[in-house]
Design an enzyme around this catalytic site. Structure first.
Site, PDB file in Angstrom:
ATOM      1  N   TYR A   1       0.849  -1.192   0.000  1.00 19.99           N
ATOM      2  CA  TYR A   1       0.000   0.000   0.000  1.00 19.99           C
ATOM      3  C   TYR A   1       0.892   1.251   0.000  1.00 19.99           C
ATOM      4  O   TYR A   1       2.067   1.179   0.378  1.00 19.99           O
ATOM      5  CB  TYR A   1      -0.896  -0.046   1.252  1.00 19.99           C
TER       6      TYR A   1
ATOM      7  N   SER B   1       1.477   3.739   1.820  1.00 27.37           N
ATOM      8  CA  SER B   1       2.200   4.236   2.999  1.00 27.37           C
ATOM      9  C   SER B   1       3.291   3.269   3.459  1.00 27.37           C
ATOM     10  O   SER B   1       4.012   3.568   4.407  1.00 27.37           O
ATOM     11  CB  SER B   1       1.213   4.451   4.153  1.00 27.37           C
ATOM     12  N   LYS B   2       3.417   2.140   2.811  1.00 29.61           N
ATOM     13  CA  LYS B   2       4.351   1.125   3.305  1.00 29.61           C
ATOM     14  C   LYS B   2       5.768   1.336   2.746  1.00 29.61           C
ATOM     15  O   LYS B   2       5.960   2.120   1.828  1.00 29.61           O
ATOM     16  CB  LYS B   2       3.816  -0.275   2.963  1.00 29.61           C
ATOM     17  N   HIS B   3       6.730   0.579   3.287  1.00 30.75           N
ATOM     18  CA  HIS B   3       8.148   0.745   2.908  1.00 30.75           C
ATOM     19  C   HIS B   3       8.395   0.638   1.419  1.00 30.75           C
ATOM     20  O   HIS B   3       9.271   1.284   0.869  1.00 30.75           O
ATOM     21  CB  HIS B   3       8.993  -0.367   3.543  1.00 30.75           C
TER      22      HIS B   3
END
Ligand code: PLP
Length: 375
Positions: free
Chosen positions: A185, A187-189
């Protein structure tokens, strides 16, 4: 000078991703009916190599990864799955989608993860799987849970949606549990917009996951089990290949940023700071502090203060899953007190440490937070 908003997390997309997606679009191969187009295969190969897992199976989201992992483990009606309540609701949702019942274990106060002890408190003969969540990026202490689970034929599925790049006893997260689920997603790393991955070392589970990803088919139009359309597109995989190349450097940046924040905040007596241990390296999805003795109202005031000064701080998660309207109705999902969970949910504040956060920003974040505590 007016400071720009410091976001809690943001996708980092470069020219290379733009070019890679354009190439896919021009190639005309946007997806593959088996879920195994050339870019997906390449992304899976590199992801398995990075995490040290034997197999990686790309899917359409982190939630799809969790649901597919539960289906591959044979979890269904009448089964119980032990999960933390202090997590994003998708962990519980996947259990319900598989037809099983979520049973909530309390977290350890210091690491925000479930432990062997808290799992054993709610274990039953119906327990079919356990999903430890590596909250904020710190891996759960999974070996003791695995050891107990293997004696009872219980599957351990790690929710590593926030911990890509973390390691546990010198192994990357992804090669440790029976199955490990990742989210891509925004917002992930590592992001592909939406997307996910399941890693495993088990031949049977890998085969099952590939079938589940595309309607339970073992070959075209030959349905052997219940599946879904959980395929990743070629555009997503092309972005993923490039994002993965940047991952180690970005995790290192997060680690450096976290160390700087710790240095600036460690003398603040009102805060409990996050940490990593000898054998558990944090991926620093979020830098989460805890305000000692605070109730929800006070904590929310501090967050409001930070936000009014353009630091996008947030409470992850403001309501534990067992207290959300949908899950509150589930009889027997709560078996004991979730004391640490409820206390943490009213005291935590997450701060940004993503690679775009500069040393100046960190200085400003620390100062603003300290000031908010004197209010
Ligand atoms: C992001 C996340 C998920 C869900 O992943 P999606 O890709 O948004 O479906 C699940 N569990 C945790 C802990 C997460 O942070």
């Amino acid at each position: 000078m007016m400071k720009d908003l410091i976001r809690i997390n943001e996708p980092i997309i470069g020219e290379e991703e733009v070019r890679a997606v354009a190439e896919v679009l021009q190639s005309g191969i946007l997806t593959d009916k088996s879920g195994m187009g050339p870019r997906v295969i390449e992304f899976e190969r590199r992801f398995a190599e990075y995490t040290g897992a034997k197999y990686a199976v790309a899917v359409s989201s982190g939630t799809a990864a969790l649901h597919a992992a539960l289906l591959a483990a044979g979890v269904g009606l009448g089964d119980e799955v032990i999960i933390p309540s202090f997590t994003f609701s998708a962990t519980a949702e996947a259990v319900v989608l598989a037809g099983a019942k979520p049973v909530f274990a309390d977290i350890d106060e210091a690491t925000y993860t479930i432990t062997l002890e808290s799992v054993e408190e709610v274990l039953s003969r119906k327990t079919k799987a356990i999903i430890p969540v590596d909250l904020y990026g710190l891996p759960a202490d999974i070996d003791p849970i695995l050891e107990m689970a293997e004696k009872r034929d219980i599957y351990v599925i790690e929710d590593a949606a926030q911990s890509l790049g973390a390691s546990y006893k010198d192994r990357h997260v992804g090669g440790v549990a029976h199955q490990t689920c990742f989210s891509f997603y925004a917002s992930k790393h590592l992001t592909t917009g939406e997307g996910g991955m399941v890693t495993t070392n088990d031949d049977y589970l890998a085969e099952a996951l590939r079938m589940i990803r595309t309607h339970g088919e073992s070959k075209p139009y030959w349905v052997e089990r219940l599946g879904h359309n959980y395929r990743m597109t070629e555009m997503q995989a092309a972005i993923g290949v490039i994002q993965l190349q940047r991952l180690p450097k970005n995790v290192e940046r997060r680690r450096e940023n976290a160390a700087i924040l710790t240095e600036k905040l460690e003398k603040t007596k009102k805060l409990i700071l996050p940490f990593e241990t000898e054998d558990r390296r944090h991926a620093w999805h979020l830098y989460t502090v805890r305000v000692k003795g605070a109730n929800k109202g006070r904590r929310n005031k501090i967050i409001e203060y930070l936000r009014s000064r353009r630091v996008s701080a947030a409470a992850y998660y403001p309501t534990p899953v067992h207290l959300l309207p949908y899950y509150r109705r589930m009889a027997d999902s709560v078996r004991g007190a979730l004391t640490n969970t409820e206390k943490a949910s009213s005291q935590v504040i997450s701060l940004p440490v993503h690679p775009r956060v500069t040393p100046d920003d960190l200085d400003y974040i620390a100062k603003t937070l300290k000031k908010s505590l004197t209010k």
